[in-house]
Design a protein around this motif. Structure first.
Motif, PDB file in Angstrom:
ATOM      1  N   SER A 106      35.080   3.804  -2.285  1.00 40.18           N
ATOM      2  CA  SER A 106      36.266   3.532  -1.460  1.00 40.18           C
ATOM      3  C   SER A 106      37.112   4.780  -1.212  1.00 40.18           C
ATOM      4  N   ARG A 107      36.475   5.945  -1.190  1.00 37.82           N
ATOM      5  CA  ARG A 107      37.267   7.179  -1.065  1.00 37.82           C
ATOM      6  C   ARG A 107      38.098   7.257   0.223  1.00 37.82           C
ATOM      7  N   GLN A 108      37.710   6.527   1.260  1.00 32.90           N
ATOM      8  CA  GLN A 108      38.485   6.576   2.512  1.00 32.90           C
ATOM      9  C   GLN A 108      39.536   5.472   2.621  1.00 32.90           C
ATOM     10  N   MET A 109      39.733   4.719   1.545  1.00 31.74           N
ATOM     11  CA  MET A 109      40.764   3.666   1.554  1.00 31.74           C
ATOM     12  C   MET A 109      42.132   4.282   1.832  1.00 31.74           C
ATOM     13  N   ARG A 110      42.919   3.589   2.659  1.00 30.72           N
ATOM     14  CA  ARG A 110      44.288   4.046   2.902  1.00 30.72           C
ATOM     15  C   ARG A 110      45.275   2.921   2.587  1.00 30.72           C
TER      16      ARG A 110
END
Ligand code: 0WD
Ligand code: CA
Length: 380
Positions: free
Chosen positions: A58-62
């Motif tokens: 989930s590294r691109q979760m904002r």
């Protein structure tokens, strides 16, 4: 009403019930009880980075930061100098989802299906966006679609094929249209932070290669579905409910000044917004209403569960049950038609507004989209 009764018993299958080679999209045929649609469960997620590389995390979760109700966000800012646009002539088909499946086989097949050890325990695998198109089909009057379907080890994989009309439109977009496509992404940068304790950075670069995607499992009547959809952000409160209930969909739309504009917004835009977020169980949409100059002048939250009440006063408006029943009948039609189990065979389903859905079968064609070396090989 009378109309409803008249069509209750009529088959949705084609004009000639003996052929069963086409599927009607007429609304009246789908005004039945709402079908069973199970609460979608998130079974995983993945991220695509600034170079469109896949990561099984989930590294691109904002994180959503609630803006002012009347914010004055300039959506044109950065279009010329701080914008990296994904190359949309590159067709990724189901590639990212297939990669996720290969990396997470044990999650979806906890016990391993007895009959065939590598069969997937679902009937359909696709993108959420493709299902959104199916849900809105009975009300669509402008754009048709092409959906390629392959049966592989019992599971039906559905991947969109760009229509000639869509390709022409993509290649001939006006400069104004290109810029307006940027506005939606820019709005995300005014309302999303990279982590729970930071604030949005509207001075950064907008790169549309980046994406965070959820993978959900659910069931529509007797169709077990596994699909992925891009999620804009989540509630940053750590006590927020588990995904997908903590997710927030962001939208921009032209500000509403007249009753006619309000009616059109209810009849067309809310249909698309409802279908897209209802499918993965995303509970709310935050809308930024912008003026002609691309300045967001007001922000409003729409709860998906309340949208059907909002539209009840519109004359001859769309109905969630028609959307879901059509999608359900289409998937049944696909199961009946797509009988040959082979990664080399594609059944192409085709639809144009005011027409029936038709199909054709293709072996070893340009439409093949399952790289057979992937789904079967990586664990061999
Ligand atoms: O191969 C294809 N024909 C498609 C591939 C069509 C649609 C999507 N995709 C892929 C892309 O890899 C993208 O990352 O699916 C991903 C998004 O999937 P989705 O959630 O199933 O698509 P959809 O619900 O149509 O769109 C969700 C968001 C959009 O937000 P808005 O608020 O505009 O609905 O995904 C973005 C867009 O931000 N998006 C795309 N991103 C990259 N490529 C694409 C696309 N083709 N379409 C929408
Ligand atoms: Ca969005």
């Amino acid at each position: 009403t009378n109309t409803q009764h008249q069509y209750r018993s009529e088959s949705a299958l084609g004009q000639n019930p003996l052929s069963c080679r086409t599927l009607s999209t007429r609304r009246e045929l789908y005004e039945r009880d709402f079908p069973v649609y199970k609460q979608p469960v998130e079974v995983g997620c993945f991220s695509l980075d600034s170079e469109r590389r896949f990561f099984n995390d989930s590294r691109q979760m904002r994180y959503y930061v609630e803006p002012d109700r009347n914010p004055n966000f300039n959506l044109r800012d950065g279009y010329r100098d701080r914008f990296i646009k994904r190359d949309d002539s590159v067709k990724e088909r189901l590639d990212h989802i297939l990669r996720w499946i290969v990396a997470n086989k044990s999650t979806i097949n906890p016990t391993g299906a007895a009959a065939s050890p590598r069969a997937l325990d679902v009937d359909f695998v696709t993108w959420r966006g493709h299902l959104t198109k199916l849900l809105t089909t009975p009300y669509e009057t402008r754009e048709g679609w092409l959906l390629a379907v392959t049966r592989f080890r019992g599971t039906l994989y559905i991947s969109e094929v760009e229509t000639e009309a869509a390709r022409r439109e993509r290649e001939n977009r006006t400069e104004r249209h290109e810029e307006m496509m940027y506005w939606g992404y820019k709005f995300e940068h005014y309302t999303c932070a990279d982590n729970t304790h930071s604030l949005p950075d509207p001075g950064g670069v907008v790169n549309t290669n980046e994406a965070f995607c959820t993978v959900v499992q659910t069931r529509l009547a007797d169709h077990r579905l596994l699909f992925s959809g891009e999620v804009d952000c989540r509630d940053k409160d750590p006590k927020a409910p588990a995904a997908p209930a903590c997710y927030v969909e962001l939208k921009t739309s032209a500000e509403i000044c007249t009753p006619k504009q309000r009616s059109n917004f209810h009849r067309f835009k809310l249909l698309k917004w409802w279908a897209q977020s209802f499918l993965p169980g995303v509970p709310r949409v935050v809308a930024g209403f912008r003026d002609q100059e691309g300045v967001v002048v007001s922000v409003e939250t729409f709860h998906i569960s309340k949208i059907s009440h909002l539209i009840k006063n519109e004359y001859n408006c769309w109905k969630p049950t028609v959307c879901m029943n059509f999608c359900c009948d289409f998937l049944s039609f696909v199961k009946r038609v797509v009988t040959e189990d082979s990664h080399r065979v594609v059944y192409l389903f085709s639809w144009d507004p005011y027409k029936d859905v038709t199909y054709s079968a293709h072996r070893d064609s340009q439409y093949c989209f399952l790289p057979h070396c992937r789904v079967e090989d990586e664990d061999e």
